[in-house]
Design an enzyme around this catalytic site. Structure first.
Site, mmCIF file in Angstrom:
data_model
loop_
_atom_site.group_PDB
_atom_site.id
_atom_site.type_symbol
_atom_site.label_atom_id
_atom_site.label_comp_id
_atom_site.label_asym_id
_atom_site.label_seq_id
_atom_site.Cartn_x
_atom_site.Cartn_y
_atom_site.Cartn_z
ATOM 1 C CG MET A 30 -1.881 -1.158 1.072
ATOM 2 S SD MET A 30 -3.447 -0.705 1.986
ATOM 3 C CE MET A 30 -2.795 -0.796 3.689
ATOM 4 N N GLY A 31 2.043 1.008 -0.205
ATOM 5 C CA GLY A 31 2.902 2.275 -0.668
ATOM 6 C C GLY A 31 3.495 2.840 0.916
ATOM 7 C CG LEU A 33 7.284 1.143 -0.729
ATOM 8 C CD1 LEU A 33 7.989 0.931 -2.048
ATOM 9 C CD2 LEU A 33 6.152 0.143 -0.366
ATOM 10 N N GLY A 36 11.221 -3.184 5.479
ATOM 11 C CA GLY A 36 10.030 -4.311 5.574
ATOM 12 C C GLY A 36 9.650 -4.689 3.966
ATOM 13 C CG HIS A 37 6.807 -2.174 2.144
ATOM 14 N ND1 HIS A 37 6.702 -1.063 2.866
ATOM 15 C CD2 HIS A 37 5.659 -2.566 2.291
ATOM 16 C CE1 HIS A 37 5.555 -0.806 3.344
ATOM 17 N NE2 HIS A 37 4.886 -1.792 2.730
ATOM 18 C CD GLN A 61 -6.179 -3.535 2.887
ATOM 19 O OE1 GLN A 61 -6.215 -4.020 1.620
ATOM 20 N NE2 GLN A 61 -5.211 -3.698 4.082
ATOM 21 C CE LYS A 151 3.573 -4.266 11.391
ATOM 22 N NZ LYS A 151 2.569 -3.877 10.858
#
Ligand code: AMP
Length: 283
Positions: A30-31, A33, A36-37, A61, A151
């Site tokens: 979902m950007g 960033l 982790g991404h 969501q 996560k």
């Protein structure tokens, strides 16, 4: 790196590569960033011939409209990071591309128990939204491998179930949680914390570590109470701190010394909701 906004063009491009038969790895995000991404993109690069990353802040969501409105956006920075990570394709659809008929009356998924506990219980409708977006993205990208972060532990179980329902030919790879130096799990929402709040938020990791270090066979009630007290003392409002079976998230009241367990917590720092988890037995 090639950027696509239209699903049809992305699918056509991916189809045109079939002769080379690259293993397509997919990292949906979902950007906003963080490392982790990036770790997911790096894992995909290692395991796939071609990596597709998507950025789409999925409205369906978010059970809390304020959380959606305030969700951090940093698209230019994100594009730079994704390209620097050696990603082949960035998919940037808008809501009309993902939901051409709008977001009303979307299909519902049978998620059973997983939708009734923990995140499912405290964020009604959240996992329906996760499945609605993931099913669409998976049909557009058709990856051989899907990379998700530990996560979001419960989300990875929900998506595993979705892949089965869809009969998808996609392997799920769950990658370890990347943390800040003091233990806080990296999250896009951390950007909304002040420096002091961020430091204090390291106590979520400390609490999970406390559970892991004090786990002994027998009843788990008092350990959960102690963990909740630790979080409350640090000023968090606690949605839950729980110990559950690592495979199916059935809540554990006692431990036989063998069952594989995961500890999970969801708390608010001010109005910012943070989640984390830790495997506390077994591997
Ligand atoms: P999000 O952009 O928050 O929807 O997350 C996109 C993907 O990145 C999901 O698979 C997350 O589980 C994963 N992710 C988020 N935070 C982390 C982290 N700290 N370490 C590893 N993966 C993460």
């Amino acid at each position: 790196m090639i950027i696509f906004k239209q699903p049809q063009k992305l699918s056509l491009y991916l189809d045109s590569l079939t002769k080379q038969h690259p293993i397509i790895g997919f990292v949906p995000t979902m950007g906003a960033l963080h490392e982790g991404h990036i770790s997911l993109l790096e894992q995909s690069n290692k395991e796939s011939g071609l990596t597709v990353c998507s950025i789409f802040v999925n409205p369906t969501q978010f059970n809390d409209p304020k959380d959606y409105e305030k969700y951090p956006v940093s698209i230019e920075e994100d594009i730079y990071k994704i390209e620097s990570a050696g990603t082949d394709i960035l998919f940037l659809p808008d809501a009309r591309a993902v939901y051409p008929d709008g977001t009303e009356n979307l299909e519902q998924y049978r998620l059973g128990y997983l939708e009734t506990v923990l995140e499912g219980k405290f964020r009604p409708g959240h996992f329906q939204g996760v499945c609605q977006v993931m099913s669409r993205l998976l049909k557009m990208v058709r990856p051989a491998k899907l990379f998700l972060g530990q996560k979001d532990y419960q989300q990875s179980l929900v998506i595993q179930q979705l892949l089965k329902t869809m009969n998808a030919d996609t392997d799920l790879v769950v990658c370890p949680t990347v943390r800040e130096a003091h233990g806080l799990a990296m999250s896009s929402r951390n950007r909304r914390l002040t420096d002091t709040e961020r430091k204090i938020a390291g106590n979520i990791f400390k609490t999970l570590t406390y559970i892991k270090e004090n786990l002994i066979a027998g009843e788990l009630h008092s350990l959960k109470i102690e963990a909740k007290a630790l979080l409350t003392q640090n000023g968090f409002t606690v949605d839950y701190v729980e110990i559950a079976d690592a495979g199916n998230l059935s809540l554990a009241d006692a431990w036989d010394g063998k069952q594989e367990l995961v500890a999970l917590a969801a708390v608010f720092s001010r109005e910012i909701r943070l989640i984390d988890n830790m495997r506390i037995s077994g591997q």
